[in-house]
Each structure stands twice: as C-alpha cells, then as structure tokens.
Design a protein around this motif. Structure first.
Motif, mmCIF file in Angstrom:
data_model
loop_
_atom_site.group_PDB
_atom_site.id
_atom_site.type_symbol
_atom_site.label_atom_id
_atom_site.label_comp_id
_atom_site.label_asym_id
_atom_site.label_seq_id
_atom_site.Cartn_x
_atom_site.Cartn_y
_atom_site.Cartn_z
ATOM 1 N N UNK A 68 -32.043 2.177 32.029
ATOM 2 C CA UNK A 68 -33.389 1.780 31.635
ATOM 3 C C UNK A 68 -33.429 0.274 31.376
ATOM 4 N N UNK A 69 -34.172 -0.507 32.166
ATOM 5 C CA UNK A 69 -34.150 -1.964 31.995
ATOM 6 C C UNK A 69 -34.962 -2.442 30.808
ATOM 7 N N UNK A 70 -34.566 -3.526 30.181
ATOM 8 C CA UNK A 70 -35.349 -4.085 29.073
ATOM 9 C C UNK A 70 -36.574 -4.821 29.595
ATOM 10 N N UNK A 71 -37.453 -5.177 28.692
ATOM 11 C CA UNK A 71 -38.673 -5.884 29.063
ATOM 12 C C UNK A 71 -38.334 -7.167 29.822
ATOM 13 N N UNK A 72 -39.012 -7.375 30.928
ATOM 14 C CA UNK A 72 -38.846 -8.587 31.706
ATOM 15 C C UNK A 72 -37.690 -8.584 32.674
ATOM 16 N N UNK A 73 -36.795 -7.586 32.593
ATOM 17 C CA UNK A 73 -35.609 -7.600 33.440
ATOM 18 C C UNK A 73 -35.960 -7.424 34.916
ATOM 19 N N UNK A 74 -36.911 -6.540 35.218
ATOM 20 C CA UNK A 74 -37.270 -6.333 36.614
ATOM 21 C C UNK A 74 -37.929 -7.579 37.208
ATOM 22 N N UNK A 75 -38.739 -8.260 36.422
ATOM 23 C CA UNK A 75 -39.366 -9.483 36.932
ATOM 24 C C UNK A 75 -38.307 -10.545 37.219
ATOM 25 N N UNK A 76 -37.319 -10.687 36.347
ATOM 26 C CA UNK A 76 -36.242 -11.643 36.605
ATOM 27 C C UNK A 76 -35.441 -11.234 37.838
ATOM 28 N N UNK A 77 -35.224 -9.928 38.000
ATOM 29 C CA UNK A 77 -34.506 -9.444 39.181
ATOM 30 C C UNK A 77 -35.290 -9.750 40.453
ATOM 31 N N UNK A 78 -36.606 -9.579 40.402
ATOM 32 C CA UNK A 78 -37.454 -9.891 41.549
ATOM 33 C C UNK A 78 -37.327 -11.366 41.921
ATOM 34 N N UNK A 79 -37.367 -12.249 40.925
ATOM 35 C CA UNK A 79 -37.223 -13.683 41.188
ATOM 36 C C UNK A 79 -35.897 -13.984 41.889
ATOM 37 N N UNK A 80 -34.811 -13.385 41.396
ATOM 38 C CA UNK A 80 -33.503 -13.626 41.995
ATOM 39 C C UNK A 80 -33.414 -13.061 43.407
ATOM 40 N N UNK A 81 -33.974 -11.874 43.612
ATOM 41 C CA UNK A 81 -33.964 -11.285 44.951
ATOM 42 C C UNK A 81 -34.702 -12.172 45.946
ATOM 43 N N UNK A 82 -35.842 -12.706 45.545
ATOM 44 C CA UNK A 82 -36.594 -13.584 46.436
ATOM 45 C C UNK A 82 -35.808 -14.842 46.778
ATOM 46 N N UNK A 83 -35.121 -15.407 45.792
ATOM 47 C CA UNK A 83 -34.297 -16.592 46.053
ATOM 48 C C UNK A 83 -33.166 -16.259 47.018
ATOM 49 N N UNK A 84 -32.529 -15.113 46.831
ATOM 50 C CA UNK A 84 -31.447 -14.705 47.726
ATOM 51 C C UNK A 84 -31.954 -14.499 49.158
ATOM 52 N N UNK A 85 -33.059 -13.794 49.287
ATOM 53 C CA UNK A 85 -33.584 -13.476 50.614
ATOM 54 C C UNK A 85 -34.016 -14.733 51.356
ATOM 55 N N UNK A 86 -34.661 -15.658 50.649
ATOM 56 C CA UNK A 86 -35.076 -16.909 51.280
ATOM 57 C C UNK A 86 -33.858 -17.720 51.709
#
Length: 251
Positions: A68-86
């Motif tokens: 179960x992720x803490x508040x804001x963790x998924x948004x931070x993960x999304x940011x990192x995924x976008x940086x990796x993919x780009x």
C-alpha cells in the motif's frame, strides 16, 4: 509527456534489500553483513542488456504496487517513470495514476521488454566481492558480497558512454562524499560487484587505484542497452515496487 493523478493513495510494503531474483525464486542472504546475489540478470522484472528496438505501434502497460503506497508516492513514481521513458527514447510517453495502487503507462512506439524493465525499482549499489563466482544447483553464478559501500545517494550523474576498450558502458559519477566511499571500496576490495535490483550486472576486478568515476560494462551491451540502463539509474529508484499486470499493444 503527460501526467495525471486520480484516486486516494495507500502505503507500500518495504522492499527487501538483500535478495537476488531469478525467474524461478529469490535467494536471501541470512547475515546482515553478507549478501549472496546472482551474477546473471534474468527474469522479467529486472534490467537486462537487451536490444531496445523502437518500432511503430503503441504500448499500454498497467502497473500495480506491491503493498500500500503512502500519500504522494504514486505521483513521484509517475514523474520518475516519465523521466526514464523520455531518456530511453520512447515515443510520447504518458503515465497516469488510474487507481489507489495502479499506474497506467502509454507510449506510441518502443520495445515491450524494455518498457517492462524501466518499471523496475532501479536500485544501484556497489559491494566488495568476498567470494565467487560459484555455481549453485540452479546453474547460475553467484557471489558472496559485503555490505553496500556505495549507494544511490552517492551518485552525481549516470550516462551511457562509448569506451574504446570495452565498448558501450554506463558511466557513474559520484558526489564528493560518494567519491570518498568509492575510493575506500576500491582500495579495500580486489573485485567490486555492481548490483542493480539485487542482481549482479558486472563484477570488475580492481588494482586498488582510485578512479574518479565507475563504468558499468556488461557483456553484450550495445548502445540501446546502455541508454536504457542509464535511464533506469539516472533519476533514482522508484518510491514504490511495481508488478506488471498487463502489457499490450495500444488500441
């Protein structure tokens, strides 16, 4: 690149840091000071030096958190995924939080195996090799390692480079504190293991001479593989652990 968020966030399970994964099982070192890890990057969730061939046709990948992720963790993960993919060259990447523990990733072009690999945690550490490699019953080489001497907070930058001696590799630059730890590690160890998500991807021998940077050279790694590994490591590990529940062509 696009990012959206919806739904409440939950709290993640703490990932274990002393196991190495294969396609069949996890190996866990029982001592807090020692670590046994596999020498071959295998399985579907970790990094592999595969060719990342971009081709027409979009992909959709659905990720679920482990725990179960803490508040804001998924948004931070999304940011990192976008940086990796780009950084890895995927076409028009987008990532959306589509549930309390779900992220959906879309790209307009790219390689499915590479896309899956970039959703791995991306934890990097350097260890002294105490013994190995040895070949257990599984047929895969394993190493007995000391505790991490250098970890992600010690990094100042990661990039793919072409070296005349070894070919394509990943250059790791250190912070001043990280440089001191790297010098101490290479001075004390005659062989250093590079561990990415509990897998030894390289184990170069050292002569005790401190170098300003580290180079991760993997057998068979081409330019695309080096770019992908650098993209995985350059922006730090994900704050949550994902499993890939679906990976399919984009309609």
């Amino acid at each position: 690149m696009r990012r959206d968020e919806a739904g409440p966030a939950l709290r993640p399970a703490t990932p274990r840091t002393v196991a190495a994964r294969s396609s069949a099982r996890w190996w866990l070192g029982l001592s807090a000071a020692l670590l046994v890890v596999l020498a071959t990057a295998v399985g579907t969730g970790g990094w592999q030096p595969a060719r990342l061939t971009l081709r027409p046709g979009g992909l959709v990948m659905v990720l679920h958190t482990v725990g179960v992720p803490p508040d804001g963790a998924l948004r931070r993960a999304v940011d990192l995924l976008l940086e990796r993919l780009a950084a890895a060259g995927y076409g028009e990447p987008s990532a959306t939080v589509t549930g309390a523990a779900t992220v959906t990733v879309r790209v307009t072009s790219g390689d499915a195996d590479g896309l899956r690999g970039l959703a791995a945690p991306g934890r990097l550490s350097f260890h002294a090799v105490l013994n190995g490699p040895v070949t257990p019953v599984s047929g895969m080489d394993s190493y007995l390692l000391g505790p991490a001497g250098v970890e992600h907070p010690d990094l100042a930058g990661v990039s793919a480079v072409l070296d005349a001696a070894v070919g394509w590799s990943v250059r790791v630059r250190f912070t001043p504190a990280g440089q001191a730890r790297w010098a101490a590690l290479t001075a004390a160890a005659r062989q250093v293991a590079v561990v990415v998500d509990r897998q030894v991807v390289a184990a170069p021998r050292t002569d005790g001479t401190a170098t300003p940077d580290a180079h991760i050279a993997v057998n068979g790694m081409d330019q695309a593989g080096a770019v992908r590994l650098a993209a995985l490591l350059a922006h730090g590990p994900l704050p949550v652990v994902f499993t890939v529940s679906a990976l399919r062509p984009q309609p």
